[in-house]
Design a protein around this motif. Structure first.
Motif, PDB file in Angstrom:
ATOM      1  N   THR A 170       0.797  -1.339   0.002  1.00 55.96           N
ATOM      2  CA  THR A 170      -0.033  -0.033   0.120  1.00 55.96           C
ATOM      3  C   THR A 170       0.854   1.425   0.247  1.00 55.96           C
ATOM      4  N   ILE A 171       1.926   1.176   0.706  1.00 60.42           N
ATOM      5  CA  ILE A 171       2.743   2.613   0.888  1.00 60.42           C
ATOM      6  C   ILE A 171       3.704   2.489  -0.463  1.00 60.42           C
ATOM      7  N   THR A 172       4.130   1.463  -0.754  1.00 63.12           N
ATOM      8  CA  THR A 172       5.248   1.591  -1.935  1.00 63.12           C
ATOM      9  C   THR A 172       4.134   1.861  -3.165  1.00 63.12           C
ATOM     10  N   ALA A 178       2.550   8.599  -6.676  1.00 62.82           N
ATOM     11  CA  ALA A 178       3.037  10.133  -6.650  1.00 62.82           C
ATOM     12  C   ALA A 178       4.108  10.523  -7.486  1.00 62.82           C
ATOM     13  N   PHE A 179       4.929   9.736  -7.566  1.00 68.04           N
ATOM     14  CA  PHE A 179       6.319  10.218  -7.807  1.00 68.04           C
ATOM     15  C   PHE A 179       6.597   9.323  -9.447  1.00 68.04           C
ATOM     16  N   ASN A 180       5.821   8.584  -9.793  1.00 69.04           N
ATOM     17  CA  ASN A 180       6.132   7.710 -11.165  1.00 69.04           C
ATOM     18  C   ASN A 180       7.513   6.902 -11.010  1.00 69.04           C
ATOM     19  N   ALA A 181       7.800   6.445  -9.967  1.00 66.92           N
ATOM     20  CA  ALA A 181       9.363   5.878  -9.734  1.00 66.92           C
ATOM     21  C   ALA A 181       9.095   5.161  -8.341  1.00 66.92           C
ATOM     22  N   THR A 182      10.012   3.861  -8.529  1.00 68.59           N
ATOM     23  CA  THR A 182      10.087   3.181  -7.360  1.00 68.59           C
ATOM     24  C   THR A 182      11.121   3.921  -6.238  1.00 68.59           C
ATOM     25  N   SER A 183      10.298   4.113  -5.079  1.00 73.25           N
ATOM     26  CA  SER A 183      11.329   4.506  -3.644  1.00 73.25           C
ATOM     27  C   SER A 183      11.698   3.622  -2.938  1.00 73.25           C
ATOM     28  N   ILE A 184      12.236   3.927  -1.970  1.00 75.81           N
ATOM     29  CA  ILE A 184      12.581   2.907  -0.849  1.00 75.81           C
ATOM     30  C   ILE A 184      12.137   3.387   0.450  1.00 75.81           C
TER      31      ILE A 184
END
Length: 232
Positions: A170-172, A178-184
């Motif tokens: 859910t968080i990822t 929001a950012f259209n990229a995979t974050s950590i």
């Protein structure tokens, strides 16, 4: 020069707050070159679960941990040439820094925190881009990124609010929307419970977001992640 004038000047130099924080950074040689950044924001309530802390009364959002230049498969730090942390370079933006980039450690001065971030990471950002080619530019750019890539907004607009628990996906997914990229997503585990601690965004040297190599670190993968409120 009279003895009285000399003593007065000496006292000013010793006690002047800006001069007191001028610091010669250490540095280590490396042949690695910066080719991307990691921008890290942290959640103060979780920080306070793992460290003795002091959250400023006017801080109620995600705050900056740092902007970290990296080389491929290598974390850059304390880069040559040796730099000097000079608080005079950022004196006119300290009010802003205190709000978005405060030290949360108990009894740690903000200047000490900023000094460490500049010496450890800012020194390696000098040759990444002209937007981070000086102490002032490095701090200014990081503040700009904090405004542009708001974790508070990214999560709240996807229904993720403090005081509740969520699964990792859910968080990822919310961050990717929001950012259209995979974050950590970074967790801290306290008494067996996952707590949402930091979010890292990966970006190129022109500050375009890109996929990070991993999507989480420190989280117990199949356990819910608590997003504590400031009052918990």
């Amino acid at each position: 020069m009279s003895a009285k004038y000399f003593i007065g000047l000496l006292i000013f130099v010793v006690v002047s707050p800006s001069n007191a924080w001028v610091y010669q950074c250490k540095a280590y040689p490396t042949t690695k070159k910066c080719d991307h950044f990691m921008f890290s924001q942290l959640w103060p309530p979780t920080f306070c679960k793992i460290e003795k802390c002091s959250i400023p009364t006017d801080v109620n959002t995600w705050t900056i941990h740092g902007l970290w230049p990296d080389a491929p498969n290598y974390h850059l730090s304390f880069c040559y040439p040796k730099q000097v942390f000079d608080p005079n370079s950022i004196m006119d933006i300290t009010d802003k820094l205190q709000l978005v980039w405060p030290s949360l450690k108990y009894n740690e001065e903000n200047m000490y925190f900023w000094q460490n971030e500049w010496c450890k990471h800012g020194s390696c950002a000098l040759n990444c881009t002209t937007e981070t080619d000086s102490e002032r530019n490095y701090f200014n750019k990081t503040v700009d990124l904090n405004k542009k890539f708001s974790i508070d907004k990214a999560l709240s607009e996807n229904g993720i609010v403090p005081g509740k628990s969520y699964n990792l996906t859910t968080i990822t997914d919310a961050l990717h929307d929001a950012f259209n990229a995979t974050s950590i997503v970074c967790c801290s585990v306290v008494d067996g419970q996952n707590y949402l601690h930091e979010i890292h965004l990966c970006m190129t040297t022109d500050f375009t977001l890109k996929d990070c190599d991993v999507s989480m670190t420190g989280c117990k993968k199949y356990e819910p992640i608590s997003y504590p409120s400031f009052l918990s």
